[in-house]
Design an enzyme around this catalytic site. Sequence first.
Site, PDB file in Angstrom:
ATOM      1  N   ASP B  51       0.816  -1.218   0.000  1.00  5.85           N
ATOM      2  CA  ASP B  51       0.000   0.000   0.000  1.00  5.85           C
ATOM      3  C   ASP B  51       0.853   1.272   0.000  1.00  5.85           C
ATOM      4  OD1 ASP B  51      -1.696  -2.104   0.603  1.00  5.85           O
ATOM      5  OD2 ASP B  51      -2.972  -0.884   1.913  1.00  5.85           O
ATOM      6  N   ASN B 111      -8.383  -2.510  -2.806  1.00  5.12           N
ATOM      7  CA  ASN B 111      -9.776  -2.227  -2.472  1.00  5.12           C
ATOM      8  C   ASN B 111     -10.061  -0.726  -2.442  1.00  5.12           C
ATOM      9  OD1 ASN B 111      -8.115  -2.237  -0.091  1.00  5.12           O
ATOM     10  ND2 ASN B 111      -9.964  -1.997   1.117  1.00  5.12           N
ATOM     11  N   HIS B 112      -9.026   0.099  -2.331  1.00  6.31           N
ATOM     12  CA  HIS B 112      -9.259   1.544  -2.366  1.00  6.31           C
ATOM     13  C   HIS B 112      -9.373   2.077  -3.788  1.00  6.31           C
ATOM     14  CE1 HIS B 112      -9.138   3.171   1.779  1.00  6.31           C
ATOM     15  NE2 HIS B 112      -8.640   1.975   2.020  1.00  6.31           N
TER      16      HIS B 112
END
Lengths: 411, 449
Positions: B51, B111-112
């Site tokens: 991330d 998922n973002h």
Amino acid sequence: MSDLQKKWAKAKFNAMEFNELDEDRENADGSSGGGGGGGGSFMPDDDDSSSASSMSSTGTVIPSPARALFARPRGFPGGRSLDPIPWTTYFERELFLPSPTSPGTTHHAYLTSPVSAGPLFVMHHGAGSSGLSFAVLSAEIRKRLPTAGILAPDARGHGSTTTTTSDKSPDLSLPTLSADLLSIILLTQKEMGWPTLPPIILVGHSLGGAVVVDLACSNTLPQPQSQSLLGYAVLDVVEGSAMDALQSMQTYLSTRPKGFVSLREGIEWHVRSRTLRNSVSARTSVPALLVEEGTGGGDKGARKWRWRTDLGATQPFWEGWFVGLSGKFLRGKGGKMLLLAGTDRLDTELTIGQMQGKYALQVFPEAGHFIHEDLPEKTAIALVDFYRRNDRSALVLPPKVSELLAQGKRV
Amino acid sequence: MSDLDNAIAQLRACRPIPEAQVRELCHKARELLIEEGNVVTVNAPVTICGDIHGQFHDLMELFRVGGDVPDTNYLFMGDFVDRGFYSLESFLLLLCLKVRYPDRMTLIRGNHESRQITTVYGFYDECLRKYGSANVWRYCCDVFDYLALGAIVLGASNTLSPNSEAGSAAREVEEDTEIEVCNADGDIMSQFSRLEGGASRLLDPVGSAMRPSATATNGIGGAADSSRNSGLGGAGAPSRTGPPGSGASGSSGGTVGNPAGAVLCVHGGLSPLIDTVDKIRLLDRKQEVPHEGAMCDLLWSDPDEIDGWGLSPRGAGFLFGADIVKVFNHRNDLSLIARAHQLVMEGFKEMFDASIVTVWSAPNYCYRCGNVAALLELSEDSSGLGILSRTNGDVNRSDGGVGGPRGVLMENDLAGLRSGPARRYRVFQAAPQDSRGMPAKKPVADYFL
């Protein structure tokens, strides 16, 4: 947003027959951010006036054409009803439960019983609020989950709960409130003659969030009742930001009017100051916050409707409510959900916990602090989804590898 | 200098590019991404990152530590945007680099990378703030829909390549080194070899970077144990040795599966609906991330110390245990799953006998979590064996899929653990505070009782 909205729309249309409250909700849709009722659910994904934008916190979002088809008058409730809505619109009964542990204390709670195997949402309000804070939310929940029951007590010193000491400073420490909530649940079970407790979802707003987390974490629900706790949801309270806000709390409280000439004026103030951003919620919950003093005579303009709870006097308890809240929230057993009115309200501990996937987080940037009163529909959708996910009776997980091997299957 | 190179230069300076240019860039990126499968094939050597979350200055630090594009072949496992203050610049820079060097940059979806999530967690508001309209957000979201869901790394070597960053004294890497943990300057903090029985050597993490012979004996117990307690998070913590990140010992007990097998990279994890990599390839990915189903699970699930599958507390995806990972790896001829999605204070975390690793690349997440970040380097197998033994997802495809003994997870497969690809983790800290302009903190809510 679209998927959620589609799902919600589906649930809404499935639940069409349960809209007995519609006449009271005439203007609810207009002032809640989820506005426009069904219209919003058919918006294309890229609609940038989507209610999910935090820009809309000022309430100046211009309805898109798609939404305008369904939109009702919104904004300041000029010319619209500000009359109080009685609790009987929302709840099946009210309970007066004499406390076995502290004599002279009678807990007051609003109840709608669960049907068959439905869950019981136990909802604890925040400081200065009352059980009716959850009234509109409870109706929205039952639209989507007709078997659900709602238990919304008034805490000590709030609403219609009475204590002997009836002085201005009841014991509002966290252990007391947490023990109260436990005994209210058990007393309700006894009063209603339930052989076992229904599956329970604890919901707490603000101070109430601290109370339900304390209860869920302390494991004081006796066996086998502790089995019935499916999960807990906390509305707009986080240890870090709450502690920060405490410093400015007395300043904030001093800006509130000391009293109101009438109930209507009290309701109007809540809506106009945007403390509550949904006039139906305000009409429902505000009357329980005020009490008429000095009914005998007095001049006409006197502000005889006073705050029922003297929040300033509760200051000694404030820190105790919130210290350790984040840790307890993460530690407790069962499903966990946090609903916030803004992501910037997370503290470090919960930011880490969220990114490690320890709980579900939902953010409604268009809501104020009273999320469940501002956006009862969205909050209800989130809570019902939360219950469905954590409903153990319906949960079927794929088989484990060891089970497959035991069945002689090749894996 | 082409427009693209200009755009890259401008974005590297953390300045947004004009809306028209974003539109063109996103259009080009989409044309490129549409050609990619749901599972992109990447050849080692490759540097795998987790991330980013809009922490632009930390992304620059990542490039400093891991090497610049196109010198280093990068694979980013999603979550480029949200939470940090420079989601826009971070994502557009990565996208520019993707368009400029398509073979040296792989981006997969997190998922973002979704409309719904970005409207809540900052990216939407950032676009609105920086451009005055949501157009750029819309262009970016259209690109999100085309991002691949996973990647397969082929040809990762069992031995590490020499550590190019390790200062002047470029050491020979010993043949049997399975895991090496370096700090941001390339100094080795710890090393684990694949000796019999998983015994490992650990270098003194402090000050001995230039003394590779200083093989310390402390920490051996912790590392040797880790084949049982599945690595870093283990409670027995003798594996915590020194500065942040070095506590992340990993498990050098070896890996179930093909030692030269492929590495699957995915943002979240596995799905009960996906038992072979080929099933990922069959998904229709060009859509908003759904609320349930295989695509959702791949982006949302987390590994956990459980047996089988579990309910995810996140409200989407699942939890999955060691048995699930080992069977999946075995069935798909994988030696390792690399994933991101979960904050790890030490930057990376190997679990389940090193069959899965979490890589986290956002140091001091949200500018306050105090964690370090890591990236994972897999080196190239010069023997070529790694590629040859690859069967591209299905076990025993060569024998028509009937499945011989190798198609079944045998008891002795679990006993005779073999080694995964050699892994070098570079651990790094957040870029210096003063290098970024921090937007003013929002005022606290005035009512909170």
